[in-house]
Design a protein around this motif. Structure first.
Motif, PDB file in Angstrom:
ATOM      1  N   SER A  44      10.672   5.873 -22.584  1.00  0.00           N
ATOM      2  CA  SER A  44      11.955   6.193 -21.951  1.00  0.00           C
ATOM      3  C   SER A  44      11.863   6.033 -20.434  1.00  0.00           C
ATOM      4  N   VAL A  45      10.706   5.618 -19.940  1.00  0.00           N
ATOM      5  CA  VAL A  45      10.552   5.365 -18.515  1.00  0.00           C
ATOM      6  C   VAL A  45      10.382   3.868 -18.316  1.00  0.00           C
ATOM      7  N   VAL A  46      11.308   3.273 -17.598  1.00  0.00           N
ATOM      8  CA  VAL A  46      11.274   1.838 -17.384  1.00  0.00           C
ATOM      9  C   VAL A  46      10.822   1.589 -15.952  1.00  0.00           C
ATOM     10  N   GLU A  47       9.714   0.853 -15.798  1.00  0.00           N
ATOM     11  CA  GLU A  47       9.190   0.607 -14.452  1.00  0.00           C
ATOM     12  C   GLU A  47      10.178  -0.253 -13.671  1.00  0.00           C
ATOM     13  N   GLN A  48      10.460   0.161 -12.426  1.00  0.00           N
ATOM     14  CA  GLN A  48      11.470  -0.512 -11.609  1.00  0.00           C
ATOM     15  C   GLN A  48      10.826  -1.125 -10.373  1.00  0.00           C
ATOM     16  N   GLN A  49      11.503  -2.078  -9.788  1.00  0.00           N
ATOM     17  CA  GLN A  49      11.008  -2.674  -8.544  1.00  0.00           C
ATOM     18  C   GLN A  49      11.966  -2.356  -7.387  1.00  0.00           C
TER      19      GLN A  49
ATOM     20  N   LYS B  27       7.172   5.272 -11.140  1.00  0.00           N
ATOM     21  CA  LYS B  27       7.658   4.155 -11.961  1.00  0.00           C
ATOM     22  C   LYS B  27       9.167   3.966 -11.821  1.00  0.00           C
ATOM     23  N   VAL B  28       9.915   5.062 -11.908  1.00  0.00           N
ATOM     24  CA  VAL B  28      11.377   4.898 -11.983  1.00  0.00           C
ATOM     25  C   VAL B  28      12.005   4.654 -10.614  1.00  0.00           C
ATOM     26  N   LYS B  29      11.287   5.015  -9.544  1.00  0.00           N
ATOM     27  CA  LYS B  29      11.765   4.738  -8.180  1.00  0.00           C
ATOM     28  C   LYS B  29      13.229   5.152  -7.986  1.00  0.00           C
ATOM     29  N   ALA B  67      15.796  11.383   4.667  1.00  0.00           N
ATOM     30  CA  ALA B  67      15.150  10.172   4.154  1.00  0.00           C
ATOM     31  C   ALA B  67      15.792   8.934   4.765  1.00  0.00           C
ATOM     32  N   THR B  68      14.963   7.968   5.131  1.00  0.00           N
ATOM     33  CA  THR B  68      15.498   6.727   5.697  1.00  0.00           C
ATOM     34  C   THR B  68      15.001   5.498   4.948  1.00  0.00           C
ATOM     35  N   VAL B  69      14.070   5.716   4.001  1.00  0.00           N
ATOM     36  CA  VAL B  69      13.459   4.596   3.290  1.00  0.00           C
ATOM     37  C   VAL B  69      13.743   4.736   1.791  1.00  0.00           C
ATOM     38  N   PRO B  70      14.225   3.662   1.130  1.00  0.00           N
ATOM     39  CA  PRO B  70      14.469   3.734  -0.316  1.00  0.00           C
ATOM     40  C   PRO B  70      13.206   4.106  -1.099  1.00  0.00           C
ATOM     41  N   ALA B  71      13.390   4.862  -2.183  1.00  0.00           N
ATOM     42  CA  ALA B  71      12.295   5.285  -3.064  1.00  0.00           C
ATOM     43  C   ALA B  71      11.320   6.236  -2.373  1.00  0.00           C
ATOM     44  N   THR B  72      11.854   7.038  -1.459  1.00  0.00           N
ATOM     45  CA  THR B  72      11.021   8.065  -0.817  1.00  0.00           C
ATOM     46  C   THR B  72      10.662   9.148  -1.833  1.00  0.00           C
TER      47      THR B  72
END
Lengths: 184, 97
Positions: A44-49, B27-29, B67-72
Motif C-alpha cells: 500500500s506504499v508506492v515509492e514516489q519521485q 518512500k511516499v514523499k 518548510a521551503t523544500v518539497p518532501a521535507t
C-alpha cells in the motif's frame, strides 16, 4: 455441499478472518519490529519521485483548515469501511464540522484503536484544532474527511484517480487554505 | 496517506502530514512530513495528554509555515512515553507570508 453448511462455513471463515485481522492490528500497534517489517513489505506504499508543492498563502490566524485522517473514523450512521476486502476500501466519509464526539466511531481492524476511542484527538484532532481557533491561532475549520488507509491493488487506482481528487475538489470549493493529514 | 496529501497539494492546497514510520515517509514523499516514531493509531500521542497533543500540532503548524523544500521530513525525536510536555505558548503565525 448443502447451502446451510456452506453458509456456516462462510460465516466461520469471516469470523476467523476478522479475528485474525484484529489480532494483527493489535500486534502491529504494539510490536515495533512488526511495524518496521510492515513498512518494508507493504504494497500500500508506492515509492514516489517528484513532489507537488504549493506554499502556504495566508497567515495561520486567517487560514481555513481541514483535517483528513486515514484512521477509519466515520459517523455512527455512515456505512463502515469494508474490512472484508483484503485490498482495503478506497472510499471516504465526510465528517461535518462541529460533529459531536458521540456521533463518531472507528471501523479499522488493522490497528488497535482503543486509545483513540478513549480520546479521538490522538488521531482526529478536530476538537483540539477548534480550541486553537478559539484562541486565534488558526482562522476556521471546515468539514473533515476520513479514509481507512492500507489501500492496495486495484483500489490504489480508485484512490488516486477518483476519491482523492474528489476530496481535493471539495477542499478547493470550500476555499481551504491548508490540510492536516493524520494516519492510523 | 502520502498519495492523498500529494493529490491535494497537486490541486493547489498546501498539506502537512504526520507520519509514524521513516521508511514509509521517505518512500511516499508527502510535501511536508512531521515524523513521530510512535505506535500506530497515536499520531498526536497518548489519550488525555493535551500538552503532548498540542506540542505535535505546534510542530506540524511550524512545519507548514517554515518548510521551503518539497518532501521535507522533520523528526522532533520525541520518545514514546518518556518525555515531559508543556503546552506550547508561542504559536507560529506565518506573518512573513
Amino acid at each position: 455441499m448443502n447451502p446451510m453448511a456452506h453458509n456456516v462455513l462462510q460465516i466461520a471463515g469471516m469470523t476467523m478472518r476478522e479475528q485474525l485481522s484484529r489480532l494483527g492490528g493489535w500486534a502491529f500497534t504494539h510490536i515495533p519490529g512488526l511495524r518496521l517489517l510492515w513498512a518494508r513489505t507493504t504494497q500500500s506504499v508506492v515509492e514516489q519521485q517528484d513532489v507537488s508543492w504549493v506554499p502556504l498563502r495566508r497567515r495561520l490566524p486567517e487560514c481555513r483548515i481541514a483535517v483528513i485522517t486515514t484512521g477509519g473514523v466515520h459517523l455512527v450512521d455512515q456505512a463502515p469501511f469494508d474490512m472484508a476486502d483484503p485490498h482495503g476500501d478506497p472510499s471516504y466519509r465526510i465528517i461535518p464540522v462541529g460533529t459531536p464526539r458521540s456521533r463518531l466511531t472507528i471501523t479499522h481492524n488493522y490497528y488497535d484503536h482503543s486509545d483513540a476511542e478513549q480520546d479521538l484527538n490522538i488521531l482526529f484532532p478536530v476538537e483540539l484544532l477548534a480550541s486553537l481557533i478559539d484562541r486565534g491561532v488558526l482562522g476556521s475549520l471546515t468539514d473533515a474527511y476520513s479514509f481507512m488507509g492500507h489501500i492496495e491493488g486495484e483500489h490504489l487506482a480508485t484512490l488516486t484517480g477518483q476519491t482523492a481528487p474528489e476530496v481535493a475538489a471539495r477542499l478547493k470549493q470550500e476555499r481551504v487554505d491548508a490540510v492536516l493529514l493524520t494516519p492510523a | 496517506m502520502g498519495l492523498i496529501a500529494r493529490t491535494i497539494e497537486a490541486a493547489g492546497i498546501p498539506t502537512v502530514s504526520i507520519m509514524l514510520l521513516r521508511d514509509i515517509a521517505e518512500k511516499v514523499k508527502a510535501p511536508r512530513t512531521l515524523l513521530v516514531r510512535w505506535p500506530f493509531g497515536h499520531p498526536l500521542g497518548e489519550p488525555g495528554n493535551r500538552a503532548q497533543q498540542l506540542t505535535v500540532l505546534h510542530a506540524a503548524l511550524t512545519l507548514l509555515v517554515e518548510a521551503t523544500v518539497p518532501a521535507t521530513i522533520v523528526e522532533p525525536g520525541y520518545r514514546w512515553r518518556r518525555e515531559r510536555y508543556t503546552e506550547p505558548v508561542d504559536w507560529p503565525r506565518g506573518d512573513g507570508l
